[in-house]
Enzyme design. Structure first.
Site, mmCIF file in Angstrom:
data_model
loop_
_atom_site.group_PDB
_atom_site.id
_atom_site.type_symbol
_atom_site.label_atom_id
_atom_site.label_comp_id
_atom_site.label_asym_id
_atom_site.label_seq_id
_atom_site.Cartn_x
_atom_site.Cartn_y
_atom_site.Cartn_z
ATOM 1 N N CYS A 67 0.787 -0.985 -0.331
ATOM 2 C CA CYS A 67 -0.080 -0.067 0.017
ATOM 3 C C CYS A 67 0.765 1.074 -0.593
ATOM 4 C CB CYS A 67 -1.382 0.155 1.443
ATOM 5 S SG CYS A 67 -2.411 0.820 1.182
ATOM 6 N N GLU B 5 -0.695 -8.781 4.918
ATOM 7 C CA GLU B 5 -0.819 -8.565 6.773
ATOM 8 C C GLU B 5 -2.453 -9.220 7.296
ATOM 9 O OE1 GLU B 5 -0.769 -6.472 4.623
ATOM 10 O OE2 GLU B 5 -0.791 -4.360 6.508
ATOM 11 N N HIS C 159 -3.251 -5.862 0.926
ATOM 12 C CA HIS C 159 -2.723 -6.134 2.833
ATOM 13 C C HIS C 159 -2.642 -7.060 2.841
ATOM 14 C CE1 HIS C 159 -2.579 -1.380 4.145
ATOM 15 N NE2 HIS C 159 -3.410 -1.557 2.568
#
Lengths: 86, 225
Positions: free
Chosen positions: B87, B197, B195
């Site tokens: 990002c 994660e 994302h």
């Protein structure tokens, strides 16, 4: 000498400008007809100490190319004017 | 060997703890690296996390590029070390010249906060080595400036060299060629807008990002391609 610098940044031709397009689309709603080609950029102003105008323009252009714009998507016009002679 | 992942922390980063948590959950160790540090010594891989580094003033990534740590990141990347920008981290890596192209405002002019599907296009990168080409992954996006753009020559080169790492199945932001992530020539530096994660545990609604971060851990300390 002290110079005032104006850097006008804009998106390069061919780079989509969703802000400009949105403004342009909204204009007829507000009663403004006949406006086209809206492009949104930025104006950055600062003062610069330099011995002469040529040097001032070169320094302002360098900071513009290396930092103030992303040359992948943006271009800029740089202008300098004397604000104060010592 | 447990891979040690350095997560670069800029003023304004806000996804660094997500990255730490996910990497720990997947069996790696992660530590924060302050943007003012001049070294990434001891790290086997680096993550440039999401957020708003330096407030995103001027342009996303424009000021972060000059943070002292970025010289160390450049050297680490040049030596083949795996680096992933997520990002805002992707934006930082493009501004730093470690990845081609740029990210501009979403075509719809809306901040997008949703879960999308990306397709894995190549598996010879630091972020996709354990995935399978064609894998479709459900991963969240959170961005206003995720509209990937580059000139025609760069795009042709990315395609020819198989450097589009992930593509959106349903393009949410106007990115050219549905690009969600790209890699550098060495394939060890990868940037992507989604994302991973935040998609590493069932409790988060998707575990699809885990294969990407596992790939990063696997590539830590080993040559990529």
């Amino acid at each position: 000498m002290l110079f005032s610098v104006l850097v006008e940044t804009r998106l390069r031709p061919g780079i989509a400008d969703p802000q400009g397009a949105t403004i342009e689309r909204s204009l007829p709603t507000l009663g403004f007809e006949g406006i086209r080609g809206v492009r949104v950029g930025k104006a950055i102003r600062f003062e610069l100490e330099a011995p002469d105008e040529t040097t001032a323009l070169a320094q302002a252009t360098a900071v513009t190319q290396q930092f103030l714009i992303n040359p992948v998507i943006e271009a800029a016009d740089v202008s300098v004017a004397v604000t104060e002679s010592v | 060997m447990v891979a040690r992942v350095g997560v670069i922390l800029f003023p304004g980063s806000n996804c660094e703890l997500d990255a730490l948590e996910a990497i720990g959950h997947l069996g790696g160790t992660a530590e924060l690296v302050w943007h003012g540090d001049r070294s990434v010594e001891g790290c086997d891989a680096l993550v440039v996390p999401g957020g708003f580094a330096h407030g995103d003033y001027l342009r996303p990534g424009a000021i972060a590029r000059f943070s002292p740590v970025m010289d160390a990141v450049r050297t680490f990347a040049a030596d083949g070390g795996p680096v992933v920008g997520i990002c805002n981290g992707f934006q930082v890596l493009t501004e730093a010249g470690l990845l081609p192209g740029a990210l501009q405002k979403n075509a719809g002019l809306k901040f997008l906060c949703t879960t999308i599907t990306v397709r894995v296009e190549t598996t010879t990168t630091a972020l996709t080595s354990l995935a399978t080409p064609g894998d479709e992954l459900r991963i969240p996006i959170n961005h206003f400036e995720g509209n990937y753009t580059c000139d025609a020559n760069t795009l042709a080169q990315l395609r020819a060299e198989d450097r589009v790492v992930v593509r959106y199945v349903d393009n949410p932001n106007g990115s050219v060629d549905n690009i969600a992530g790209v890699c550098n020539e060495g394939r060890n530096v990868v940037g992507l807008m989604p994302h991973p994660e935040r998609a590493c545990h069932r409790l988060l609604g998707s575990e699809d990002g885990a294969v990407l971060l596992r790939s990063l851990l696997a590539s830590a300390g080993t040559p990529v391609a």
